[in-house]
Enzyme design. Structure first.
Site, mmCIF file in Angstrom:
data_model
loop_
_atom_site.group_PDB
_atom_site.id
_atom_site.type_symbol
_atom_site.label_atom_id
_atom_site.label_comp_id
_atom_site.label_asym_id
_atom_site.label_seq_id
_atom_site.Cartn_x
_atom_site.Cartn_y
_atom_site.Cartn_z
ATOM 1 N N CYS A 43 68.321 24.683 25.829
ATOM 2 C CA CYS A 43 68.048 25.039 24.434
ATOM 3 C C CYS A 43 68.040 26.554 24.232
ATOM 4 C CB CYS A 43 66.717 24.447 23.985
ATOM 5 S SG CYS A 43 66.269 24.943 22.321
ATOM 6 N N CYS A 48 70.567 25.242 21.563
ATOM 7 C CA CYS A 48 70.081 25.410 20.185
ATOM 8 C C CYS A 48 69.983 26.861 19.712
ATOM 9 C CB CYS A 48 68.679 24.807 20.029
ATOM 10 S SG CYS A 48 68.299 23.456 21.122
ATOM 11 N N LYS A 51 73.302 28.891 19.713
ATOM 12 C CA LYS A 51 74.133 28.183 18.710
ATOM 13 C C LYS A 51 73.742 28.583 17.300
ATOM 14 C CE LYS A 51 72.653 24.842 16.845
ATOM 15 N NZ LYS A 51 72.528 23.511 17.421
ATOM 16 N N TYR A 99 59.601 33.512 27.935
ATOM 17 C CA TYR A 99 59.265 32.246 28.599
ATOM 18 C C TYR A 99 58.642 32.508 29.964
ATOM 19 C CZ TYR A 99 61.036 28.540 25.579
ATOM 20 O OH TYR A 99 61.186 27.637 24.560
ATOM 21 N N TYR A 180 77.181 16.030 17.492
ATOM 22 C CA TYR A 180 76.488 17.263 17.099
ATOM 23 C C TYR A 180 77.279 18.522 17.487
ATOM 24 C CZ TYR A 180 71.817 15.067 16.493
ATOM 25 O OH TYR A 180 70.733 14.339 16.076
ATOM 26 N N ILE A 181 77.604 18.613 18.760
ATOM 27 C CA ILE A 181 78.152 19.886 19.256
ATOM 28 C C ILE A 181 79.541 20.137 18.682
ATOM 29 C CG2 ILE A 181 78.842 21.161 21.334
ATOM 30 C CD1 ILE A 181 76.571 19.805 22.830
ATOM 31 N N GLU A 184 79.220 21.173 14.995
ATOM 32 C CA GLU A 184 78.569 22.487 14.858
ATOM 33 C C GLU A 184 79.520 23.607 15.264
ATOM 34 O OE1 GLU A 184 73.867 21.247 15.391
ATOM 35 O OE2 GLU A 184 74.878 22.150 17.093
ATOM 36 N N GLY A 264 79.797 14.705 24.771
ATOM 37 C CA GLY A 264 78.520 14.190 25.250
ATOM 38 C C GLY A 264 78.014 14.919 26.480
ATOM 39 N N ALA A 343 68.491 17.666 12.618
ATOM 40 C CA ALA A 343 69.445 18.423 11.807
ATOM 41 C C ALA A 343 70.704 18.664 12.613
ATOM 42 C CB ALA A 343 68.840 19.755 11.383
ATOM 43 N N HIS A 438 61.556 23.756 -9.880
ATOM 44 C CA HIS A 438 62.806 24.030 -10.586
ATOM 45 C C HIS A 438 63.097 25.524 -10.653
ATOM 46 C CE1 HIS A 438 66.036 23.027 -13.303
ATOM 47 N NE2 HIS A 438 65.623 23.986 -14.111
ATOM 48 N N GLU A 443 64.629 19.528 -5.617
ATOM 49 C CA GLU A 443 64.007 18.763 -6.706
ATOM 50 C C GLU A 443 64.733 17.437 -6.927
ATOM 51 O OE1 GLU A 443 64.392 20.372 -10.793
ATOM 52 O OE2 GLU A 443 65.753 21.844 -9.932
HETATM 53 P P1 NDP Z 1 77.142 13.391 21.122
HETATM 54 O O1 NDP Z 1 76.710 12.224 21.878
HETATM 55 O O2 NDP Z 1 76.434 13.782 19.860
HETATM 56 O O3 NDP Z 1 78.676 13.249 20.750
HETATM 57 C C1 NDP Z 1 79.656 13.020 21.717
HETATM 58 C C2 NDP Z 1 80.968 12.810 21.006
HETATM 59 O O4 NDP Z 1 82.020 12.727 21.956
HETATM 60 C C3 NDP Z 1 80.988 11.528 20.205
HETATM 61 O O5 NDP Z 1 81.708 11.758 19.027
HETATM 62 C C4 NDP Z 1 81.705 10.564 21.154
HETATM 63 O O6 NDP Z 1 82.406 9.561 20.482
HETATM 64 C C5 NDP Z 1 82.697 11.498 21.808
HETATM 65 N N1 NDP Z 1 83.099 11.053 23.131
HETATM 66 C C6 NDP Z 1 82.299 10.634 24.148
HETATM 67 N N2 NDP Z 1 83.018 10.324 25.226
HETATM 68 C C7 NDP Z 1 84.309 10.546 24.907
HETATM 69 C C8 NDP Z 1 85.525 10.400 25.605
HETATM 70 N N3 NDP Z 1 85.557 9.957 26.859
HETATM 71 N N4 NDP Z 1 86.670 10.714 24.956
HETATM 72 C C9 NDP Z 1 86.657 11.149 23.681
HETATM 73 N N5 NDP Z 1 85.526 11.318 22.973
HETATM 74 C C10 NDP Z 1 84.371 11.012 23.578
HETATM 75 O O7 NDP Z 1 77.151 14.580 22.174
HETATM 76 P P2 NDP Z 1 77.292 16.146 22.026
HETATM 77 O O8 NDP Z 1 78.043 16.579 23.216
HETATM 78 O O9 NDP Z 1 77.792 16.536 20.685
HETATM 79 O O10 NDP Z 1 75.779 16.613 22.122
HETATM 80 C C11 NDP Z 1 74.968 16.172 23.210
HETATM 81 C C12 NDP Z 1 73.563 15.913 22.754
HETATM 82 O O11 NDP Z 1 72.916 17.145 22.555
HETATM 83 C C13 NDP Z 1 73.440 15.195 21.416
HETATM 84 O O12 NDP Z 1 73.427 13.808 21.546
HETATM 85 C C14 NDP Z 1 72.149 15.696 20.885
HETATM 86 O O13 NDP Z 1 71.137 14.836 21.341
HETATM 87 C C15 NDP Z 1 71.996 17.058 21.502
HETATM 88 N N6 NDP Z 1 72.270 18.117 20.520
HETATM 89 C C16 NDP Z 1 71.460 18.251 19.448
HETATM 90 C C17 NDP Z 1 71.705 19.238 18.516
HETATM 91 C C18 NDP Z 1 70.815 19.369 17.327
HETATM 92 O O14 NDP Z 1 69.721 18.816 17.338
HETATM 93 N N7 NDP Z 1 71.257 20.060 16.283
HETATM 94 C C19 NDP Z 1 72.798 20.172 18.646
HETATM 95 C C20 NDP Z 1 73.616 19.924 19.813
HETATM 96 C C21 NDP Z 1 73.350 18.947 20.698
HETATM 97 P P3 NDP Z 1 81.694 8.203 19.969
HETATM 98 O O15 NDP Z 1 80.926 8.580 18.746
HETATM 99 O O16 NDP Z 1 82.839 7.311 19.685
HETATM 100 O O17 NDP Z 1 80.836 7.730 21.101
#
Ligand code: NDP
Length: 461
Positions: A43, A48, A51, A99, A180-181, A184, A264, A343, A438, A443
């Protein structure tokens, strides 16, 4: 406890590990934490925090452009990526030091090394080979980017880790993923001036979020020039003279200067000695734990992303705190995972809590939906083509607001506050009774009177 060196040994000084160490120490435990990379974890160091700094940077472009409608003449702005990265790094260094100071202040020993579990009460410090006896061990090693199955040229692909340290801003970047990533970073790079293509394997980005949110955000991202290609994956990446030739699963090929996967993350469970000591993994690859974060071994606990429960920083912090109170504070504490607000710092932002419309329809007998889409006031004089979206999901049997979904400026800030009302089980009538502020966008949340739709589940025949 003569043969123990410490009461608690923590592997991993990220958000969860640091909180657990600090609270355990405040309960008079002797605590040591090992960190192989940098104090602060994903993070603070490469998640986070950096980012959000990049998100702030990316939003200035729209501010400069929109200023003209408000009478400002802004000389042509120029952006310098190395300056942003250097300033961001300085801030991250400051936070890492803070930290570290927190750990020192709480008399938590810090070992800058990888640590592995040798047996249920022994941890080996890899750098020195020293062994530490510990009454309790906490695994808080987080997760790491996962790139999916091997494809040709995968070695050319970067993750979010590297995106924070690119030597220059890519003119064209292709991002695979729809979570998410991916969304973003698509917003970050587009705002800073890159041509962004997002490739996602499913029907629409942000699977798991409310369908209206997904559709609305996609439209807004496309308005900002981001090309979104769905139902495709990256099949191969070839390095060519001026960048990378990317081949998609439909054989379409496109050029990019950088290819990033945000597909992911996986729990960091390898080479920690978990198997040898009998710590079991869950089917999703995370360490299996009970409601108090205890693993299959009595005195070994695990918190945060390594457990693959709800992978969000505030959740890891709660889990660390609850663990320390449970084990060292004589106060058994479970983390409440219901209604976690979250978010997405896309452009525009998404804020969400509770049930989506589809989830509510699957779970509840009667569901009332209130929603609105409107042009934010600031966009009027700016002449910007953008709309915000808000939705309330209401349990039609008792009037409780069980879900709230927002796409628009400051959605992250809004959902934090709305989260309190939803957590307190506020009803739609409570929302309606709250006087509007307002003129604000928020609102709208207390002035939606017309049901957009009412779903009633038919009784089974
Ligand atoms: P996510 O799980 O959010 O998204 C992964 C994406 O990659 C999904 O769209 C998934 O598709 C796709 N995917 C997974 N495997 C494959 C593959 N083999 N080939 C093609 N596409 C694939 O993971 P992120 O990496 O975006 O983020 C990791 C985690 O970090 C998040 O789950 C979240 O918990 C945390 N995070 C939170 C943030 C916040 O709070 N603002 C910001 C950034 C990260 P499908 O949907 O079809 O499974």
């Amino acid at each position: 406890m003569p043969d123990q060196d410490v009461d608690l040994f923590i592997i991993g000084a990220g958000s969860g590990g640091v909180r657990a160490g600090r609270i355990a120490a405040s309960h008079s435990a002797r605590v040591m934490v090992a960190e192989e990379y940098r104090v602060g974890g994903t993070c603070v160091i490469r998640g986070c925090v950096p980012k959000k700094l990049l998100v702030y940077a990316s939003r200035f472009a729209e501010e400069f452009a929109d200023a003209a409608g408000y009478g400002w003449t802004v000389p042509e702005p120029r952006f310098d990526w190395p300056t942003l990265i250097a300033n961001k790094d300085r801030e991250i260094n400051r936070l890492e030091a803070a930290y570290t100071t927190t750990l020192e202040r709480h008399k938590v020993g810090l070992v800058k090394s990888r640590a592995v579990i040798e047996d249920a009460n022994t941890v080996r410090i890899v750098e020195t080979g020293a062994r530490v006896r510990a009454k309790t061990i906490l695994v808080a090693t987080g997760g790491a980017p996962y790139h999916g199955a091997a494809i040709a040229g995968l070695e050319h692909v970067i993750s979010s880790n590297e995106a924070f340290h690119l030597p220059q801003l890519p003119k064209r970047i292709l991002i695979q993923g729809g979570g998410y990533i991916a969304v973003e970073f698509a917003g970050i790079f587009a705002g800073l001036g890159s041509q962004v293509t997002l490739v996602y394997r499913g029907e629409n980005i942000l699977r798991g979020f409310d369908d209206d949110v997904r559709a609305h955000l996609r439209g807004e991202m496309e308005k900002r020039g981001i090309i979104i290609i769905t139902k495709q994956t990256v099949a191969a990446v070839e390095k060519v003279e001026h960048g990378y030739d990317v081949e998609l699963s439909n054989n379409q090929s496109m050029m990019a200067d950088q290819v990033m996967f945000a597909t992911g993350r996986q729990p960091n469970v390898k080479n920690l000695g978990l198997e040898a000591v009998g710590v079991k993994l869950a089917p999703n690859g995370g360490i299996a734990v009970d409601a108090y974060s205890k693993t299959s071994v009595d005195n070994i606990y695990a918190i945060g992303d390594v457990t693959n429960r709800v992978n969000l920083t505030p959740v890891a912090i709660r889990e660390g705190h609850a663990f320390a109170d449970t084990v060292f504070g004589d106060k058994p504490t479970r983390v409440d995972y219901a209604d976690v607000p979250t978010a997405v710092f896309s452009e525009p932002e998404v804020g969400t809590i509770g049930l989506t419309e589809a989830q509510a329809c699957a779970q509840l007998a009667k569901v009332d939906i209130y929603k609105t889409s409107f042009r934010p006031m600031k966009a009027t004089l700016a002449g910007r083509d953008t709309r915000s979206f808000m939705k309330l999901v209401v349990d039609g049997t008792n009037d409780r607001v069980v879900g709230c979904h927002i796409v628009g400026p400051d959605a992250g800030e809004l959902i934090q506050v709305i989260g309190i009302a939803v957590k307190m089980k506020a009803t739609k009538a409570d929302f309606d009774a709250t006087m509007a502020v307002h003129p604000t966008a928020a609102e709208e949340l207390v002035t939606m009177r017309e049901k957009a739709v009412s779903h009633v589940r038919q009784a089974a025949e």
